[in-house]
Design an enzyme around this catalytic site. Sequence first.
Site, PDB file in Angstrom:
ATOM      1  CG  ASP A  15      39.569  -6.954  12.735  1.00 38.31           C
ATOM      2  OD1 ASP A  15      39.633  -6.586  11.544  1.00 38.31           O
ATOM      3  OD2 ASP A  15      40.459  -6.709  13.580  1.00 38.31           O
TER       4      ASP A  15
ATOM      5  NE  ARG B  51      41.742  -8.643  25.925  1.00 38.78           N
ATOM      6  CZ  ARG B  51      41.015  -7.926  25.087  1.00 38.78           C
ATOM      7  NH1 ARG B  51      39.808  -8.315  24.751  1.00 38.78           N
ATOM      8  NH2 ARG B  51      41.475  -6.813  24.578  1.00 38.78           N
TER       9      ARG B  51
END
Length: 407
Positions: free
Chosen positions: A13, A93
């Site tokens: 990706d 994150r």
Amino acid sequence: MERIVLAYSGGLDTSVAIPWLAERFGAEVITATLDLGQGKELDEIRERALRAGARRAHVLDVREEFGRDYILPALQAGAVYEGRYPLATALGRPLIAKKLVEIAEIEDATAIAHGCTGKGNDQVRIDVSSRALNPKIKVIAPARLWGMTRPDEIEYAKARSIRVPVTAQNPYSTDSNLWGRSIECGVLEDPWTEPPEDVFTLTKSPKTCPDTPAYVEVEFERGVPLKVNGVALSFVELVDSLSTIAGSHGVGRIDMVENRLVGIKSREIYEAPAAVVLHAAHKELETFVIPKDLERVKRELSLKYADLVYNGLWFTPLREALDAFVAKTQDRVTGVVRLKLFKGSCTVVGRRSPFALYEHALATYDTGDLFDHTAAEGFIKIWGLPVETAARKRVTPLGQSREKTGV
Ligand code: ARG
């Protein structure tokens, strides 16, 4: 020319995202790859990014910062989402967002980009965190925009002679770092299907674990784990070594259906051997040294803290205020907890601390008991019941006669 800083993992990706961003936005793409302890060799990643068309490729080891500023506060806060998930992915994150924003500022980039899809929590965490840190920087999520399937992506890469990473197609979506590993998709989407053995990489099946238990003693000072079995280690080393030993005894497998922040329930598998051991040890020590009322309030705030981390609200005044509260509670959290690891289970079997609030002379039923037994009459008065009423209200446990239980 516009510049975009892309979080690059080296997978299909994000490799495809390099030329896609360059073409779609007429931009220069700079990649950033972070070592959060995912245990992958990152040397070769820089080459791969450059070959796919990146203008520059940054590779950063952020394990120490991740441990000190993200994992440790979450451990001390007792942050475990919905009672089970130690939040490895969710804690990574905000740090990824922070580094992307920092690099974007250094590189004079106008946007950052990441490979998250439109369905998960991770996109929200990165978007919200980067917005909080620098609202001027745009966030682009190519996978949310391009609508390509996996075969389309392979075709797209081939047409641009980008070498597609040669890993056999993994049927699962995984994410790993120092604090644990998340596994979803494939057969796991059926909540009735037992996870096949091949989803696990950090933990042994309890079936093949050693027949003798391992004991680990974790020593804390003011809430920070400093030693394992008497050996002083850095936080990263300590988590790593606990992960190895607990994983080899099958500890840390979690199978749950959780509430995602995007509003759906999803079935998730986690492996978090070190997190399971450290949370158990830390919580035990806390219970041993802090007063009951503080412990109750802290437990309520642990839930809040876990939700906040899960929902991507790391860079908020609420998290900072909770951290200040938690830091105060750690003053007395010094001592050693002994745990037994055996065929998938992790059990606390001992605890000691110079600040223990436990007093043998008060707790014992043997000789030497210093507890004032008449104090109980006082409790009944505090609750406002005359002694006889309280006695009449006593309940006999099911299936037992009053004589037998001595109630
Ligand atoms: N459900 C977990 C979370 O939201 C794990 C996410 C895993 N991410 C991934 N890209 N596979 O924290």
